[in-house]
Design a protein around this motif. Sequence first.
Motif, mmCIF file in Angstrom:
data_model
loop_
_atom_site.group_PDB
_atom_site.id
_atom_site.type_symbol
_atom_site.label_atom_id
_atom_site.label_comp_id
_atom_site.label_asym_id
_atom_site.label_seq_id
_atom_site.Cartn_x
_atom_site.Cartn_y
_atom_site.Cartn_z
ATOM 1 N N ARG A 1 0.820 -1.209 0.000
ATOM 2 C CA ARG A 1 0.000 0.000 0.000
ATOM 3 C C ARG A 1 0.854 1.260 0.000
ATOM 4 N NH1 ARG A 1 -2.894 3.950 2.492
ATOM 5 N NH2 ARG A 1 -5.134 4.006 2.030
ATOM 6 N N TRP A 2 1.911 1.270 0.785
ATOM 7 C CA TRP A 2 2.746 2.470 0.883
ATOM 8 C C TRP A 2 3.323 2.829 -0.486
ATOM 9 C CZ3 TRP A 2 7.764 3.644 -0.333
ATOM 10 C CH2 TRP A 2 8.225 4.883 0.121
ATOM 11 N N SER A 3 3.781 1.818 -1.228
ATOM 12 C CA SER A 3 4.384 2.106 -2.537
ATOM 13 C C SER A 3 3.341 2.644 -3.508
ATOM 14 C CB SER A 3 5.051 0.856 -3.108
ATOM 15 O OG SER A 3 4.089 -0.148 -3.398
ATOM 16 N N LEU A 4 2.105 2.133 -3.445
ATOM 17 C CA LEU A 4 1.050 2.641 -4.313
ATOM 18 C C LEU A 4 0.710 4.085 -3.976
ATOM 19 C CD1 LEU A 4 -1.384 -0.423 -4.511
ATOM 20 C CD2 LEU A 4 0.100 0.456 -6.325
ATOM 21 N N VAL A 5 0.636 4.386 -2.692
ATOM 22 C CA VAL A 5 0.346 5.765 -2.277
ATOM 23 C C VAL A 5 1.451 6.706 -2.744
ATOM 24 C CG1 VAL A 5 0.144 7.299 -0.275
ATOM 25 C CG2 VAL A 5 -1.098 5.136 -0.312
ATOM 26 N N GLU A 6 2.697 6.270 -2.627
ATOM 27 C CA GLU A 6 3.815 7.121 -3.030
ATOM 28 C C GLU A 6 3.807 7.355 -4.547
ATOM 29 O OE1 GLU A 6 7.129 9.566 -2.715
ATOM 30 O OE2 GLU A 6 5.649 8.862 -1.261
ATOM 31 N N GLU A 7 3.526 6.314 -5.316
ATOM 32 C CA GLU A 7 3.432 6.490 -6.776
ATOM 33 C C GLU A 7 2.294 7.434 -7.128
ATOM 34 O OE1 GLU A 7 4.752 4.522 -9.626
ATOM 35 O OE2 GLU A 7 5.667 2.763 -8.700
ATOM 36 N N ALA A 8 1.177 7.312 -6.413
ATOM 37 C CA ALA A 8 0.031 8.186 -6.677
ATOM 38 C C ALA A 8 0.359 9.627 -6.314
ATOM 39 C CB ALA A 8 -1.182 7.703 -5.884
ATOM 40 N N ARG A 9 1.082 9.824 -5.223
ATOM 41 C CA ARG A 9 1.481 11.185 -4.828
ATOM 42 C C ARG A 9 2.355 11.815 -5.904
ATOM 43 N NH1 ARG A 9 5.558 13.930 -3.324
ATOM 44 N NH2 ARG A 9 6.934 12.111 -3.454
ATOM 45 N N GLU A 10 3.282 11.051 -6.448
ATOM 46 C CA GLU A 10 4.143 11.566 -7.511
ATOM 47 C C GLU A 10 3.335 11.884 -8.761
ATOM 48 O OE1 GLU A 10 7.152 8.640 -8.053
ATOM 49 O OE2 GLU A 10 8.132 9.022 -6.121
ATOM 50 N N SER A 11 2.318 11.064 -9.041
ATOM 51 C CA SER A 11 1.476 11.297 -10.216
ATOM 52 C C SER A 11 0.731 12.613 -10.104
ATOM 53 C CB SER A 11 0.487 10.143 -10.391
ATOM 54 O OG SER A 11 -0.413 10.408 -11.448
ATOM 55 N N ILE A 12 0.144 12.876 -8.943
ATOM 56 C CA ILE A 12 -0.626 14.113 -8.783
ATOM 57 C C ILE A 12 0.288 15.326 -8.770
ATOM 58 C CG2 ILE A 12 -0.688 14.178 -6.254
ATOM 59 C CD1 ILE A 12 -3.595 15.034 -6.449
ATOM 60 N N ALA A 13 1.512 15.169 -8.224
ATOM 61 C CA ALA A 13 2.457 16.282 -8.213
ATOM 62 C C ALA A 13 2.880 16.657 -9.631
ATOM 63 C CB ALA A 13 3.682 15.921 -7.375
ATOM 64 N N ALA A 14 3.008 15.645 -10.502
ATOM 65 C CA ALA A 14 3.402 15.906 -11.887
ATOM 66 C C ALA A 14 2.230 16.348 -12.743
ATOM 67 C CB ALA A 14 4.037 14.648 -12.485
ATOM 68 N N GLY A 15 1.033 15.879 -12.428
ATOM 69 C CA GLY A 15 -0.111 16.124 -13.291
ATOM 70 C C GLY A 15 -0.915 17.355 -12.971
ATOM 71 N N SER A 16 -0.966 17.757 -11.705
ATOM 72 C CA SER A 16 -1.805 18.899 -11.327
ATOM 73 C C SER A 16 -1.300 19.515 -10.040
ATOM 74 C CB SER A 16 -3.270 18.462 -11.162
ATOM 75 O OG SER A 16 -4.056 19.536 -10.695
ATOM 76 N N LYS A 17 -0.562 20.610 -10.170
ATOM 77 C CA LYS A 17 -0.043 21.293 -8.976
ATOM 78 C C LYS A 17 -1.182 21.844 -8.128
ATOM 79 C CE LYS A 17 4.523 22.569 -10.777
ATOM 80 N NZ LYS A 17 4.466 21.670 -11.937
ATOM 81 N N SER A 18 -2.226 22.350 -8.776
ATOM 82 C CA SER A 18 -3.343 22.916 -8.023
ATOM 83 C C SER A 18 -4.060 21.836 -7.223
ATOM 84 C CB SER A 18 -4.338 23.602 -8.975
ATOM 85 O OG SER A 18 -3.745 24.735 -9.576
ATOM 86 N N PHE A 19 -4.306 20.698 -7.861
ATOM 87 C CA PHE A 19 -5.000 19.621 -7.160
ATOM 88 C C PHE A 19 -4.120 19.047 -6.059
ATOM 89 C CE2 PHE A 19 -7.230 15.682 -6.462
ATOM 90 C CZ PHE A 19 -8.546 15.993 -6.724
ATOM 91 N N ALA A 20 -2.822 18.973 -6.317
ATOM 92 C CA ALA A 20 -1.902 18.476 -5.291
ATOM 93 C C ALA A 20 -1.922 19.386 -4.071
ATOM 94 C CB ALA A 20 -0.488 18.376 -5.858
ATOM 95 N N ALA A 21 -1.948 20.702 -4.304
ATOM 96 C CA ALA A 21 -1.989 21.645 -3.187
ATOM 97 C C ALA A 21 -3.298 21.541 -2.422
ATOM 98 C CB ALA A 21 -1.786 23.067 -3.703
ATOM 99 N N ALA A 22 -4.411 21.409 -3.154
ATOM 100 C CA ALA A 22 -5.714 21.315 -2.500
ATOM 101 C C ALA A 22 -5.828 20.038 -1.683
ATOM 102 C CB ALA A 22 -6.825 21.369 -3.544
ATOM 103 N N SER A 23 -5.196 18.957 -2.141
ATOM 104 C CA SER A 23 -5.300 17.689 -1.418
ATOM 105 C C SER A 23 -4.638 17.755 -0.046
ATOM 106 C CB SER A 23 -4.673 16.556 -2.245
ATOM 107 O OG SER A 23 -3.264 16.693 -2.328
#
Length: 352
Positions: A21-43
């Motif tokens: 689970r931890w590795s999936l969460v970390e990959e997802a965090r990297e995805s949102i950071a690369a794909g949408s800075k605004s959404f990453a900040a709001a999260s």
Amino acid sequence: MLAPSRILRATPAQAGGGRDRWSLVEEARESIAAGSKSFAAASALFDPDTRERVWLLYAWCRRCDDLADGQDHGRPIEDHAPADELDAARRLRAIRLLTERAFEGLPTADPAFDAFGLVARECGLTREMAEDVIMGFELDAAGWRPRTEADLARYCYHVAGAVGVMMAVVMGVPKDDEATLDRACDLGIAFQLANIARDIAEDDAADRCYLPVEWLVEQDIEPGQLMKPHHRPELAEMAAQLVTLMERHEAAAKPGTRHLPLRSRWAVLAAARIYGEIGREVRARGTAAWDRRVVIGRREKLGHVIVALFEALRNRPPVPETMPVWNRGDILIDVRMAGPIAEPPMDPLPDE
């Protein structure tokens, strides 16, 4: 000789396809950071558990979008030829197959789909919810364009309203709380209408148009002439129509936040204010709205986040006098009646 049944074993079904689970969460965090800075900040406004689940769901949405368009985090892949109709259909079939494997808890060889399988199991997301989102990618892959406002509402539902419904469930809204899910759908539709108004020029450059054909006919805009300078006044008028629709859905969505936990309510209200500001800035710029991309600066975003905190603490969102013309129930009826888009014939994919 050993019997084959003693050598080959079926892959066990596990949420997340057996990935940590931890590795999936970390990959997802990297995805949102690369794909949408605004959404990453709001999260960051969510509580830790909700934040991780929002990341997991976002990773799947982002990956499906990229697979459908042949992109990487919303950006074209260098030297990648545009997908033809057959290739696009195969990509959509792959998305559906991988999503089904994720629901079954089987490995997909793709962290984003395994992440979706994990959050779907944890939150009770359904196949029907996922299919409603995938149909949005299908509409884009087919080069579909709305002819009427009802078509526009259907498109916005698939690409954003249905995501809003899934996000609400991730935040803890029960699947049978239809009223709150309707409001979550309204917010997603509001976000998409703001995006459409802002991105008219970019979409036109990509040979896409999400303005209803009936609007273009009413404005006497010839095919392929949308961005010509002499049509800027008409374009500004149609963008204002989009923003008016956005504001109705935005206002309808806010009462639904009353039932969310404080931090989720704060995050949703902040996002609503930021996206609403995008739409209103497009309208305020008039004919100059597409000379440069509308963005909301950090200081303005911070201001919206602060105001949203007070709104969340007070938790008394006004109930609008006028609800949107298009609601989730009517849209879903139209969707079920319309059915899926026909796919061109194709060779079968290799067996799993």
